[in-house]
Motif scaffolding. Structure first.
Motif, PDB file in Angstrom:
ATOM      1  N   VAL A 139       0.832  -1.204   0.000  1.00  0.00           N
ATOM      2  CA  VAL A 139       0.000   0.000   0.000  1.00  0.00           C
ATOM      3  C   VAL A 139       0.874   1.265   0.000  1.00  0.00           C
ATOM      4  N   LEU A 140       1.893   1.287   0.859  1.00  0.00           N
ATOM      5  CA  LEU A 140       2.747   2.484   0.918  1.00  0.00           C
ATOM      6  C   LEU A 140       3.539   2.687  -0.374  1.00  0.00           C
ATOM      7  N   PHE A 141       4.247   1.639  -0.809  1.00  0.00           N
ATOM      8  CA  PHE A 141       5.038   1.783  -2.033  1.00  0.00           C
ATOM      9  C   PHE A 141       4.139   2.023  -3.235  1.00  0.00           C
ATOM     10  N   GLY A 142       3.060   1.247  -3.342  1.00  0.00           N
ATOM     11  CA  GLY A 142       2.137   1.431  -4.463  1.00  0.00           C
ATOM     12  C   GLY A 142       1.470   2.792  -4.444  1.00  0.00           C
ATOM     13  N   GLY A 143       1.100   3.245  -3.248  1.00  0.00           N
ATOM     14  CA  GLY A 143       0.466   4.557  -3.121  1.00  0.00           C
ATOM     15  C   GLY A 143       1.391   5.694  -3.534  1.00  0.00           C
ATOM     16  N   PHE A 144       2.641   5.633  -3.067  1.00  0.00           N
ATOM     17  CA  PHE A 144       3.582   6.683  -3.452  1.00  0.00           C
ATOM     18  C   PHE A 144       3.931   6.609  -4.928  1.00  0.00           C
ATOM     19  N   GLN A 145       4.102   5.380  -5.436  1.00  0.00           N
ATOM     20  CA  GLN A 145       4.421   5.240  -6.864  1.00  0.00           C
ATOM     21  C   GLN A 145       3.254   5.708  -7.736  1.00  0.00           C
ATOM     22  N   ALA A 146       2.031   5.600  -7.248  1.00  0.00           N
ATOM     23  CA  ALA A 146       0.869   6.088  -8.002  1.00  0.00           C
ATOM     24  C   ALA A 146       0.710   7.599  -7.846  1.00  0.00           C
ATOM     25  N   GLY A 147       0.984   8.100  -6.653  1.00  0.00           N
ATOM     26  CA  GLY A 147       0.781   9.520  -6.380  1.00  0.00           C
ATOM     27  C   GLY A 147       1.839  10.428  -6.968  1.00  0.00           C
ATOM     28  N   MET A 148       3.068   9.975  -6.974  1.00  0.00           N
ATOM     29  CA  MET A 148       4.153  10.831  -7.464  1.00  0.00           C
ATOM     30  C   MET A 148       4.013  11.213  -8.936  1.00  0.00           C
ATOM     31  N   PRO A 149       3.628  10.290  -9.834  1.00  0.00           N
ATOM     32  CA  PRO A 149       3.440  10.725 -11.218  1.00  0.00           C
ATOM     33  C   PRO A 149       2.332  11.773 -11.354  1.00  0.00           C
ATOM     34  N   VAL A 150       1.310  11.649 -10.515  1.00  0.00           N
ATOM     35  CA  VAL A 150       0.227  12.640 -10.543  1.00  0.00           C
ATOM     36  C   VAL A 150       0.774  14.004 -10.136  1.00  0.00           C
TER      37      VAL A 150
ATOM     38  N   GLY B 117       0.583   2.150  -9.645  1.00  0.00           N
ATOM     39  CA  GLY B 117       0.257   1.820  -8.259  1.00  0.00           C
ATOM     40  C   GLY B 117      -0.052   0.346  -8.063  1.00  0.00           C
ATOM     41  N   ILE B 118      -0.840  -0.231  -8.962  1.00  0.00           N
ATOM     42  CA  ILE B 118      -1.215  -1.644  -8.841  1.00  0.00           C
ATOM     43  C   ILE B 118       0.008  -2.549  -9.034  1.00  0.00           C
ATOM     44  N   VAL B 119       0.806  -2.263 -10.049  1.00  0.00           N
ATOM     45  CA  VAL B 119       2.002  -3.078 -10.310  1.00  0.00           C
ATOM     46  C   VAL B 119       2.969  -2.984  -9.131  1.00  0.00           C
ATOM     47  N   THR B 120       3.179  -1.779  -8.615  1.00  0.00           N
ATOM     48  CA  THR B 120       4.102  -1.609  -7.495  1.00  0.00           C
ATOM     49  C   THR B 120       3.566  -2.281  -6.238  1.00  0.00           C
ATOM     50  N   PHE B 121       2.256  -2.196  -6.003  1.00  0.00           N
ATOM     51  CA  PHE B 121       1.664  -2.908  -4.869  1.00  0.00           C
ATOM     52  C   PHE B 121       1.985  -4.400  -4.963  1.00  0.00           C
ATOM     53  N   ALA B 122       1.721  -4.988  -6.128  1.00  0.00           N
ATOM     54  CA  ALA B 122       1.928  -6.428  -6.312  1.00  0.00           C
ATOM     55  C   ALA B 122       3.400  -6.805  -6.143  1.00  0.00           C
ATOM     56  N   PHE B 123       4.292  -6.040  -6.750  1.00  0.00           N
ATOM     57  CA  PHE B 123       5.715  -6.343  -6.663  1.00  0.00           C
ATOM     58  C   PHE B 123       6.223  -6.168  -5.227  1.00  0.00           C
ATOM     59  N   SER B 124       5.765  -5.136  -4.544  1.00  0.00           N
ATOM     60  CA  SER B 124       6.230  -4.877  -3.174  1.00  0.00           C
ATOM     61  C   SER B 124       5.740  -5.944  -2.208  1.00  0.00           C
ATOM     62  N   ALA B 125       4.475  -6.307  -2.314  1.00  0.00           N
ATOM     63  CA  ALA B 125       3.933  -7.353  -1.439  1.00  0.00           C
ATOM     64  C   ALA B 125       4.661  -8.672  -1.679  1.00  0.00           C
ATOM     65  N   ALA B 126       4.867  -9.008  -2.944  1.00  0.00           N
ATOM     66  CA  ALA B 126       5.596 -10.241  -3.269  1.00  0.00           C
ATOM     67  C   ALA B 126       7.042 -10.159  -2.763  1.00  0.00           C
ATOM     68  N   GLY B 127       7.648  -8.987  -2.864  1.00  0.00           N
ATOM     69  CA  GLY B 127       9.021  -8.805  -2.391  1.00  0.00           C
ATOM     70  C   GLY B 127       9.155  -9.043  -0.898  1.00  0.00           C
ATOM     71  N   VAL B 128       8.202  -8.552  -0.123  1.00  0.00           N
ATOM     72  CA  VAL B 128       8.229  -8.770   1.326  1.00  0.00           C
ATOM     73  C   VAL B 128       8.151 -10.264   1.628  1.00  0.00           C
ATOM     74  N   LEU B 129       7.257 -10.961   0.953  1.00  0.00           N
ATOM     75  CA  LEU B 129       7.092 -12.401   1.192  1.00  0.00           C
ATOM     76  C   LEU B 129       8.338 -13.175   0.770  1.00  0.00           C
ATOM     77  N   LEU B 130       8.910 -12.823  -0.378  1.00  0.00           N
ATOM     78  CA  LEU B 130      10.149 -13.480  -0.823  1.00  0.00           C
ATOM     79  C   LEU B 130      11.302 -13.163   0.125  1.00  0.00           C
ATOM     80  N   GLY B 131      11.407 -11.907   0.520  1.00  0.00           N
ATOM     81  CA  GLY B 131      12.470 -11.502   1.440  1.00  0.00           C
ATOM     82  C   GLY B 131      12.361 -12.189   2.780  1.00  0.00           C
ATOM     83  N   SER B 132      11.142 -12.375   3.243  1.00  0.00           N
ATOM     84  CA  SER B 132      10.929 -13.044   4.516  1.00  0.00           C
ATOM     85  C   SER B 132      11.415 -14.487   4.448  1.00  0.00           C
ATOM     86  N   ALA B 133      11.112 -15.169   3.365  1.00  0.00           N
ATOM     87  CA  ALA B 133      11.589 -16.544   3.192  1.00  0.00           C
ATOM     88  C   ALA B 133      13.111 -16.568   3.116  1.00  0.00           C
TER      89      ALA B 133
END
Length: 185
Positions: free
Chosen positions: A41-52, A138-154
């Motif tokens: 949400v944070l990364f996706g939100g900022f990545q969506a908001g900054m271009p605006v 925003g959607i792409v960054t949300f998906a990549f960031s969430a997946a990154g956290v899960l991969l990083g945790s493993a």
């Protein structure tokens, strides 16, 4: 602008957030799914908001972003990454952890989304409507960031404390890449 082009831009912009999410996820001990959603949400939100913001600012903002944006991103990422490395090497902390609060994630979200601000300026210059690109980014960054956290945790459970060093190195490398691209392009 074609959707395929917008999607490629979104994927390119999401890569820094993905790498940072892997780094932060590597330090997680519990709450993986919760932190994956928060980071997304944070990364996706900022990545969506900054271009605006960049689009709204238009050409007048381009010179400021072009001059100072990469330096700000570089400094934030190197400071955070350096702290992660130092604490992991000394063993006096668990490195920077998402669990330490949203402030860390907020700083990282800003640092990794500054390039999206410049992309927004580019859309304004090209007279491209911003809604679809911003939502896609925003959607792409949300998906990549969430997946990154899960991969990083493993990854972090396998590596232990060394994951903090790897995560810090990744952040410093991203900061250096942003700075070198600015200086040599």
């Amino acid at each position: 602008m074609e959707f395929a082009t917008i999607l490629l831009i979104a994927i390119g912009l999401a890569m820094d957030a993905f790498a940072v999410s892997i780094s932060g996820g590597a330090t997680l001990r519990e709450g993986r799914l919760r932190w994956a959603v928060i980071a997304g949400v944070l990364f996706g939100g900022f990545q969506a908001g900054m271009p605006v913001l960049g689009w709204l600012g238009g050409v007048g903002l381009a010179s400021l972003v072009g001059t100072y944006g990469p330096w700000i991103a570089f400094l934030l990422l190197v400071l955070i990454g350096g702290k992660m490395i130092a604490e992991a090497v000394r063993g006096d902390g668990e490195s920077i952890r998402f669990e330490n609060g949203a402030a860390v994630l907020l700083l990282l979200a800003v640092a990794t989304s500054i390039d999206a601000l410049a992309v927004g300026v580019s859309f304004a210059v090209l007279d491209t409507p911003i809604a679809l690109p911003a939502i896609t980014i925003g959607i792409v960054t949300f998906a990549f960031s969430a997946a990154g956290v899960l991969l990083g945790s493993a990854f972090g459970h396998i590596m232990g404390r060394k994951a903090g060093i790897v995560g810090g190195v990744i952040l410093v490398a991203i900061g250096l890449r942003i700075l070198f691209e600015h200086l040599f392009n």
